[in-house]
Design a protein around this motif. Sequence first.
Motif, PDB file in Angstrom:
ATOM      1  N   ILE A 107      -0.356   4.483   8.098  1.00 14.94           N
ATOM      2  CA  ILE A 107      -1.204   3.130   7.817  1.00 14.94           C
ATOM      3  C   ILE A 107      -0.389   2.543   6.546  1.00 14.94           C
ATOM      4  O   ILE A 107      -0.388   1.267   6.420  1.00 14.94           O
ATOM      5  N   LEU A 108       0.126   3.158   5.663  1.00 17.12           N
ATOM      6  CA  LEU A 108       0.865   2.732   4.458  1.00 17.12           C
ATOM      7  C   LEU A 108       2.022   2.194   4.489  1.00 17.12           C
ATOM      8  O   LEU A 108       2.787   2.364   5.523  1.00 17.12           O
ATOM      9  N   ASP A 109       2.493   1.470   3.258  1.00 16.06           N
ATOM     10  CA  ASP A 109       3.652   0.751   3.486  1.00 16.06           C
ATOM     11  C   ASP A 109       4.775   1.627   2.673  1.00 16.06           C
ATOM     12  O   ASP A 109       5.753   0.992   2.405  1.00 16.06           O
ATOM     13  N   GLY A 110       4.360   2.969   2.582  1.00 14.72           N
ATOM     14  CA  GLY A 110       5.470   3.683   1.705  1.00 14.72           C
ATOM     15  C   GLY A 110       4.830   4.823   1.249  1.00 14.72           C
ATOM     16  O   GLY A 110       3.810   5.058   1.405  1.00 14.72           O
ATOM     17  N   LYS A 121       0.874  -1.028  -0.114  1.00 12.46           N
ATOM     18  CA  LYS A 121       0.038  -0.158   0.107  1.00 12.46           C
ATOM     19  C   LYS A 121       0.987   1.000  -0.096  1.00 12.46           C
ATOM     20  O   LYS A 121       1.486   1.773   1.010  1.00 12.46           O
ATOM     21  N   VAL A 122       0.838   2.020  -1.206  1.00 12.04           N
ATOM     22  CA  VAL A 122       1.569   3.204  -1.484  1.00 12.04           C
ATOM     23  C   VAL A 122       0.786   4.503  -1.351  1.00 12.04           C
ATOM     24  O   VAL A 122      -0.257   4.600  -1.982  1.00 12.04           O
ATOM     25  N   GLY A 123       1.324   5.665  -0.683  1.00 18.58           N
ATOM     26  CA  GLY A 123       0.705   6.874  -0.745  1.00 18.58           C
ATOM     27  C   GLY A 123       1.256   7.688  -1.880  1.00 18.58           C
ATOM     28  O   GLY A 123       2.620   7.889  -1.691  1.00 18.58           O
ATOM     29  N   ALA A 158       9.925   6.952   0.582  1.00 11.11           N
ATOM     30  CA  ALA A 158      10.332   5.832   0.894  1.00 11.11           C
ATOM     31  C   ALA A 158       9.675   4.560   0.639  1.00 11.11           C
ATOM     32  O   ALA A 158       8.195   4.923   0.593  1.00 11.11           O
ATOM     33  N   SER A 159      10.169   3.590   0.541  1.00 13.31           N
ATOM     34  CA  SER A 159       9.270   2.244   0.368  1.00 13.31           C
ATOM     35  C   SER A 159       9.487   1.183   1.481  1.00 13.31           C
ATOM     36  O   SER A 159      10.967   0.968   1.465  1.00 13.31           O
ATOM     37  N   ARG A 160       8.722   0.996   2.393  1.00 10.08           N
ATOM     38  CA  ARG A 160       9.194   0.178   3.490  1.00 10.08           C
ATOM     39  C   ARG A 160       9.403  -1.365   3.020  1.00 10.08           C
ATOM     40  O   ARG A 160       9.925  -2.142   3.949  1.00 10.08           O
ATOM     41  N   VAL A 161       9.161  -1.639   1.876  1.00  3.98           N
ATOM     42  CA  VAL A 161       9.217  -2.985   1.382  1.00  3.98           C
ATOM     43  C   VAL A 161      10.267  -3.307   0.488  1.00  3.98           C
ATOM     44  O   VAL A 161      10.766  -4.441   0.105  1.00  3.98           O
ATOM     45  N   MET A 162      11.071  -2.315  -0.013  1.00  7.37           N
ATOM     46  CA  MET A 162      12.241  -2.502  -0.934  1.00  7.37           C
ATOM     47  C   MET A 162      13.137  -3.534  -0.613  1.00  7.37           C
ATOM     48  O   MET A 162      13.842  -4.204  -1.428  1.00  7.37           O
ATOM     49  N   GLY A 163      13.502  -3.636   0.985  1.00  3.82           N
ATOM     50  CA  GLY A 163      14.539  -4.267   1.335  1.00  3.82           C
ATOM     51  C   GLY A 163      14.162  -5.732   1.266  1.00  3.82           C
ATOM     52  O   GLY A 163      14.851  -6.672   1.271  1.00  3.82           O
ATOM     53  N   ALA A 179      -1.959  -1.541  -3.979  1.00  2.00           N
ATOM     54  CA  ALA A 179      -2.896   0.003  -3.808  1.00  2.00           C
ATOM     55  C   ALA A 179      -1.868   1.135  -3.935  1.00  2.00           C
ATOM     56  O   ALA A 179      -0.782   1.230  -3.286  1.00  2.00           O
ATOM     57  N   PHE A 180      -2.207   2.178  -4.589  1.00  2.00           N
ATOM     58  CA  PHE A 180      -1.690   3.412  -4.622  1.00  2.00           C
ATOM     59  C   PHE A 180      -2.772   4.567  -4.395  1.00  2.00           C
ATOM     60  O   PHE A 180      -3.816   4.497  -5.012  1.00  2.00           O
ATOM     61  N   PHE A 181      -2.636   5.323  -3.082  1.00  2.00           N
ATOM     62  CA  PHE A 181      -3.813   6.089  -2.756  1.00  2.00           C
ATOM     63  C   PHE A 181      -2.960   7.597  -2.955  1.00  2.00           C
ATOM     64  O   PHE A 181      -1.871   7.725  -2.338  1.00  2.00           O
TER      65      PHE A 181
END
Length: 435
Positions: free
Chosen positions: A327-330, A160-162, A353-358, A305-307
Amino acid sequence: MKLSDIKNKIKPLKIEIHFGIVDKISASNIQITGLNPSIGDIIKIVSNSTKKESLGMVVELLKSSFSVSPFGFVEGLKIGDLAYIEEENLSIDVGEGLLGRVVDPLMKPIDSKGSIKGKSNKMPIIKAPIDAMKRGMIDEVFTVGVKTIDGLLTAGKGQKVGIFAGSGVGKSTLMGMIVRGSKAPIKIVALIGERGREVPEFIEKNLGGDLTDTVIVVATSDDSSLMRKYGAFSAMAVAEYFKNQGRDVLFIMDSITRFAMAQREIGLALGEPPTSKGYPPSSLTLLAQLMERAGKEEGKGSITAFFTVLIEGDDMSDPIADQSRSILDGHIVLSREMTDFGIYPPINILNSASRVMGDVADKEHQANAMKFKRMFSLLKENEVLIRIGAYTKGGDLELDEAILKKEAMYDFLKQDSQVCEEFVQTLDKLQNLVV
């Protein structure tokens, strides 16, 4: 047959039509007595004078009455009009027939292509998010065809990305690039609370008129607050239908801020206390209820999802922006400063930032991205010194390298809105730039 026999036959039958009476009407709220509904039930109100029918949803229950938020306009309704329970809990008809169509939140077509066939499956628009222990691990790259995102802010399938931006910075253009560049087999676009003229513009300019494997759900700014609120939930329900079939779905929504504003109107009309910037507590609670329905579910497909989040005055401390970021993952931040340099899409990589890139990018990719960001950060920190000639070459080897590669880095961040970059090509360009 004797009359007494007929009376005896129909006597056991209880033929009742339950109806309520409209007791109070305001622009965004109708109070009704005489029925015993549940929260979320759909109420049909029939005008005694014109026989016009209007639909609304039960949003508040009192001891002897209840409040209904209308889906449309309240003009023409009067005190004393009759109300009936039309449906218990709102659900929509979904199916393959929705692909390639533009619909309203109730799945009625608004694209002048006739009725929609092949939508025989019922989906509730309000349901619980994916159970925490049933969520799948995000371990696959989700490519969107945008170099800056794929290379430096890599997304994962089910993330989930904003997209955070002020007005007029380029959110719609970036949305179109993501929809066109994504390899997801199903794409759901929710346009909530935006201007009516932006809908055909987005379809023709940003998507090139191609709605293949795409469903667009529209609730414009002139629609009622209830339609804008449930437009987002309806679009998410459509995405969940395809996810339950084991398919990967791209869900993109513009904008979360308009969605929260719709709930603000409803909440304040019901007497909720306003908090920061006038938002009642329900507006912030509703964000998680919508966003957490996206993700990857074990044994099923995924919803990536992109919000978009409209930040007024480019203020990232806005309550909706702040709550969404938690709430979002990035988050992807679009910057007016980047537009001043002629960089489109104007993604500020230092604030994003992307919290799942790693979890989805390999070690070499991560190292290259980190080096790019470090060189770009050094340029920004020393920009004034470099411009006035106060920096002498040789004082910092890393900064020397960053100055040498300045034009190449800016070229990497730039991308024509009609161009889709393949993920392998993006990684090669990033590798060649930093090594």
